[in-house]
Motif scaffolding. Structure first.
Motif, PDB file in Angstrom:
ATOM      1  N   GLU A   1       9.232 -11.830  -4.172  1.00  0.00           N
ATOM      2  CA  GLU A   1       8.803 -13.271  -3.546  1.00  0.00           C
ATOM      3  C   GLU A   1       8.987 -12.802  -2.203  1.00  0.00           C
ATOM      4  O   GLU A   1       8.080 -13.169  -1.294  1.00  0.00           O
ATOM      5  CB  GLU A   1       9.941 -14.129  -3.636  1.00  0.00           C
ATOM      6  N   ARG A   2       9.789 -11.671  -1.522  1.00  0.00           N
ATOM      7  CA  ARG A   2       9.867 -11.393  -0.086  1.00  0.00           C
ATOM      8  C   ARG A   2       8.464 -10.825   0.340  1.00  0.00           C
ATOM      9  O   ARG A   2       7.965 -11.228   1.347  1.00  0.00           O
ATOM     10  CB  ARG A   2      10.857 -10.479   0.306  1.00  0.00           C
ATOM     11  N   VAL A   3       8.019  -9.716  -0.504  1.00  0.00           N
ATOM     12  CA  VAL A   3       6.696  -9.162  -0.297  1.00  0.00           C
ATOM     13  C   VAL A   3       5.491 -10.186  -0.365  1.00  0.00           C
ATOM     14  O   VAL A   3       4.706 -10.127   0.576  1.00  0.00           O
ATOM     15  CB  VAL A   3       6.494  -7.892  -1.140  1.00  0.00           C
ATOM     16  N   ARG A   4       5.472 -10.942  -1.280  1.00  0.00           N
ATOM     17  CA  ARG A   4       4.476 -12.039  -1.262  1.00  0.00           C
ATOM     18  C   ARG A   4       4.582 -13.286  -0.279  1.00  0.00           C
ATOM     19  O   ARG A   4       3.519 -13.443   0.076  1.00  0.00           O
ATOM     20  CB  ARG A   4       4.541 -12.698  -2.784  1.00  0.00           C
ATOM     21  N   SER A   5       5.652 -13.556   0.060  1.00  0.00           N
ATOM     22  CA  SER A   5       5.687 -14.256   1.356  1.00  0.00           C
ATOM     23  C   SER A   5       5.214 -13.801   2.792  1.00  0.00           C
ATOM     24  O   SER A   5       4.522 -14.478   3.224  1.00  0.00           O
ATOM     25  CB  SER A   5       7.187 -14.818   1.328  1.00  0.00           C
ATOM     26  N   ALA A   6       5.826 -12.407   2.942  1.00  0.00           N
ATOM     27  CA  ALA A   6       5.010 -11.844   3.988  1.00  0.00           C
ATOM     28  C   ALA A   6       3.558 -11.899   4.043  1.00  0.00           C
ATOM     29  O   ALA A   6       3.169 -11.819   5.088  1.00  0.00           O
ATOM     30  CB  ALA A   6       5.958 -10.370   4.256  1.00  0.00           C
ATOM     31  N   MET A   7       3.162 -11.287   3.011  1.00  0.00           N
ATOM     32  CA  MET A   7       1.637 -11.422   2.718  1.00  0.00           C
ATOM     33  C   MET A   7       0.970 -12.549   2.979  1.00  0.00           C
ATOM     34  O   MET A   7      -0.163 -12.609   3.303  1.00  0.00           O
ATOM     35  CB  MET A   7       1.040 -10.762   1.419  1.00  0.00           C
ATOM     36  N   HIS A   8       1.501 -13.712   2.626  1.00  0.00           N
ATOM     37  CA  HIS A   8       1.034 -14.994   2.626  1.00  0.00           C
ATOM     38  C   HIS A   8       0.977 -15.334   4.042  1.00  0.00           C
ATOM     39  O   HIS A   8      -0.056 -15.833   4.540  1.00  0.00           O
ATOM     40  CB  HIS A   8       1.966 -16.305   1.913  1.00  0.00           C
TER      41      HIS A   8
ATOM     42  N   SER B   1      -0.503  -4.043  10.680  1.00  0.00           N
ATOM     43  CA  SER B   1       0.257  -5.096   9.893  1.00  0.00           C
ATOM     44  C   SER B   1      -0.361  -4.468   8.213  1.00  0.00           C
ATOM     45  O   SER B   1       0.483  -4.704   7.433  1.00  0.00           O
ATOM     46  CB  SER B   1      -0.169  -6.508   9.827  1.00  0.00           C
ATOM     47  N   PHE B   2      -1.523  -4.094   8.273  1.00  0.00           N
ATOM     48  CA  PHE B   2      -2.037  -3.502   6.809  1.00  0.00           C
ATOM     49  C   PHE B   2      -1.419  -2.286   6.698  1.00  0.00           C
ATOM     50  O   PHE B   2      -1.423  -1.735   5.521  1.00  0.00           O
ATOM     51  CB  PHE B   2      -3.758  -3.293   6.910  1.00  0.00           C
ATOM     52  N   TRP B   3      -0.814  -1.539   7.486  1.00  0.00           N
ATOM     53  CA  TRP B   3      -0.121  -0.181   7.240  1.00  0.00           C
ATOM     54  C   TRP B   3       1.266  -0.195   6.670  1.00  0.00           C
ATOM     55  O   TRP B   3       1.869   0.326   5.848  1.00  0.00           O
ATOM     56  CB  TRP B   3       0.022   0.703   8.498  1.00  0.00           C
ATOM     57  N   TRP B   4       1.949  -1.699   7.379  1.00  0.00           N
ATOM     58  CA  TRP B   4       3.372  -1.781   7.197  1.00  0.00           C
ATOM     59  C   TRP B   4       3.398  -2.909   6.156  1.00  0.00           C
ATOM     60  O   TRP B   4       4.643  -2.943   5.376  1.00  0.00           O
ATOM     61  CB  TRP B   4       3.989  -1.817   8.278  1.00  0.00           C
ATOM     62  N   ILE B   5       2.980  -4.048   6.025  1.00  0.00           N
ATOM     63  CA  ILE B   5       2.976  -5.022   5.369  1.00  0.00           C
ATOM     64  C   ILE B   5       2.376  -4.952   3.966  1.00  0.00           C
ATOM     65  O   ILE B   5       1.060  -5.344   3.832  1.00  0.00           O
ATOM     66  CB  ILE B   5       2.665  -6.593   5.890  1.00  0.00           C
ATOM     67  N   ARG B   6       2.936  -4.230   3.134  1.00  0.00           N
ATOM     68  CA  ARG B   6       2.304  -3.921   1.753  1.00  0.00           C
ATOM     69  C   ARG B   6       3.369  -3.885   0.596  1.00  0.00           C
ATOM     70  O   ARG B   6       4.598  -3.946   0.968  1.00  0.00           O
ATOM     71  CB  ARG B   6       1.634  -2.532   1.801  1.00  0.00           C
ATOM     72  N   PRO B   7       2.791  -3.707  -0.494  1.00  0.00           N
ATOM     73  CA  PRO B   7       4.117  -3.993  -1.571  1.00  0.00           C
ATOM     74  C   PRO B   7       5.086  -3.098  -1.664  1.00  0.00           C
ATOM     75  O   PRO B   7       6.124  -3.449  -2.322  1.00  0.00           O
ATOM     76  CB  PRO B   7       3.154  -3.737  -2.895  1.00  0.00           C
TER      77      PRO B   7
END
Length: 335
Positions: free
Chosen positions: A184-191, A296-302
């Motif tokens: 949920e933490r990963v998906r929340s950050a991506m939201h 952000s696309f380098w570091w906010i990822r699954p």
């Protein structure tokens, strides 16, 4: 290429220094920082040197075009040193800053700058002021070299990392697909990341002024003594891009801690920069946002929950900035 041991590398570096510079190696202390590339502080009869061996699994060193980019970055470093900039001086041989060893590995050697790193997010205001002034000097030196037509500073046709809404949306969709089974933490950050992308206006995609850019101006690549900046290091990524990216990266690295952006620290950096180069109001805000849109696309990822060390710091910067996105104007807008 056969595996090369550290002992073999050190022996070949010692022979190279002795043969070409009459510098006899007295000792070599390994620096265990960074990814894969081997680095040493080398004591010689002519003083201290910093030596880096480029690991073939980190960089595509078999590709002449790629090697040429790093060679050019090292020449930009040399131009900065020659202009009086705060950086080590690369050793040149037949006009080159990158050198080959008998084992097939490539290396660079340079003077060893004094000083120590400061913790990311905790760089003091006087140090950030000094960094701002040094960054402005760096950009001015490269602009001047380009205007004079000096080889390393001749710009290519297109700068790296121009923002594109379409590319950002494609990158997010690809990451979201990979994150379908993530926490949920990963998906929340991506939201949150997606909501920011959707909120960007055309002004956020306005072209920046292009120029030679360090592109890795963060805490581990800065050395200080007291309040003074003694050196900017690690120029391998320097490319023709947007100098404003260096400002955003420096502020994220130096002035963002667990409580948020330290406004006075960001202002000190901007004041230092303005002491040597024009910087319109609002530029720091624009710089931080632009860096976030790229990085952000380098570091906010699954996989970011498994990060540690340096990658974890970068992921925290991206998530922390995203969480404060609506307040960035109040925090940094008038800096």
């Amino acid at each position: 290429m056969p595996l090369t041991t550290e002992e073999q590398l050190v022996d070949e570096i010692a022979d190279w220094l002795d043969r070409h510079f009459a510098a006899r190696m007295l000792s070599a202390s390994r620096i265990r920082r960074g990814l894969m590339n081997e680095k040493w502080i080398v004591e010689t009869n002519k003083g201290k040197l910093f030596v880096k061996s480029y690991h073939p699994e980190r960089y595509k060193m078999h590709d002449p075009a790629f090697r040429g980019k790093i060679e050019n970055a090292l020449r930009l470093q040399l131009l900065l040193f020659q202009s009086g900039g705060a950086c080590p001086e690369p050793l040149t041989l037949e006009g080159r800053c990158m050198h080959s060893l008998p084992c097939g590995r490539y290396m660079t050697a340079m003077t060893c700058s004094p000083g120590a790193m400061a913790p990311a997010g905790k760089i003091s205001e006087p140090r950030l002021h000094a960094l701002g002034r040094a960054a402005a000097h760096m950009h001015n030196a490269w602009d001047s070299a380009a205007s004079l037509g000096l080889g390393a500073a001749l710009p290519p046709e297109e700068p790296l990392w121009r923002l594109s809404r379409e590319e950002m949306e494609r990158s997010w969709e690809a990451g979201w697909h990979e994150a379908r089974d993530s926490s949920e933490r990963v998906r929340s950050a991506m939201h949150v990341q997606k909501s920011i992308i959707d909120s960007l206006g055309e002004e956020d995609f306005a072209p920046l002024n292009a120029g030679w850019t360090h592109l890795d101006l963060w805490a581990d690549n800065l050395l200080f003594e007291g309040d003074a900046l003694t050196a900017i290091v690690d120029f391998d990524r320097a490319r023709y891009s947007f100098p404003l990216l260096d400002l955003g990266r420096a502020v994220l690295s130096g002035a963002l801690d667990e409580r948020g952006f330290r406004r006075d620290a960001a202002a000190a950096f901007a004041e230092g920069y303005r002491g040597a180069r024009p910087l319109p109001p609002g530029s720091i805000l624009q710089a931080v946002k632009y860096v976030w849109c790229i990085e952000s696309f380098w570091w906010i990822r699954p996989s970011f929950e498994s990060f540690s060390g340096v990658p974890a710091r970068f992921a925290d910067e991206m998530i922390g900035t995203a969480e404060r996105w609506e307040q960035l104007g109040d925090l940094l807008g008038n800096v």
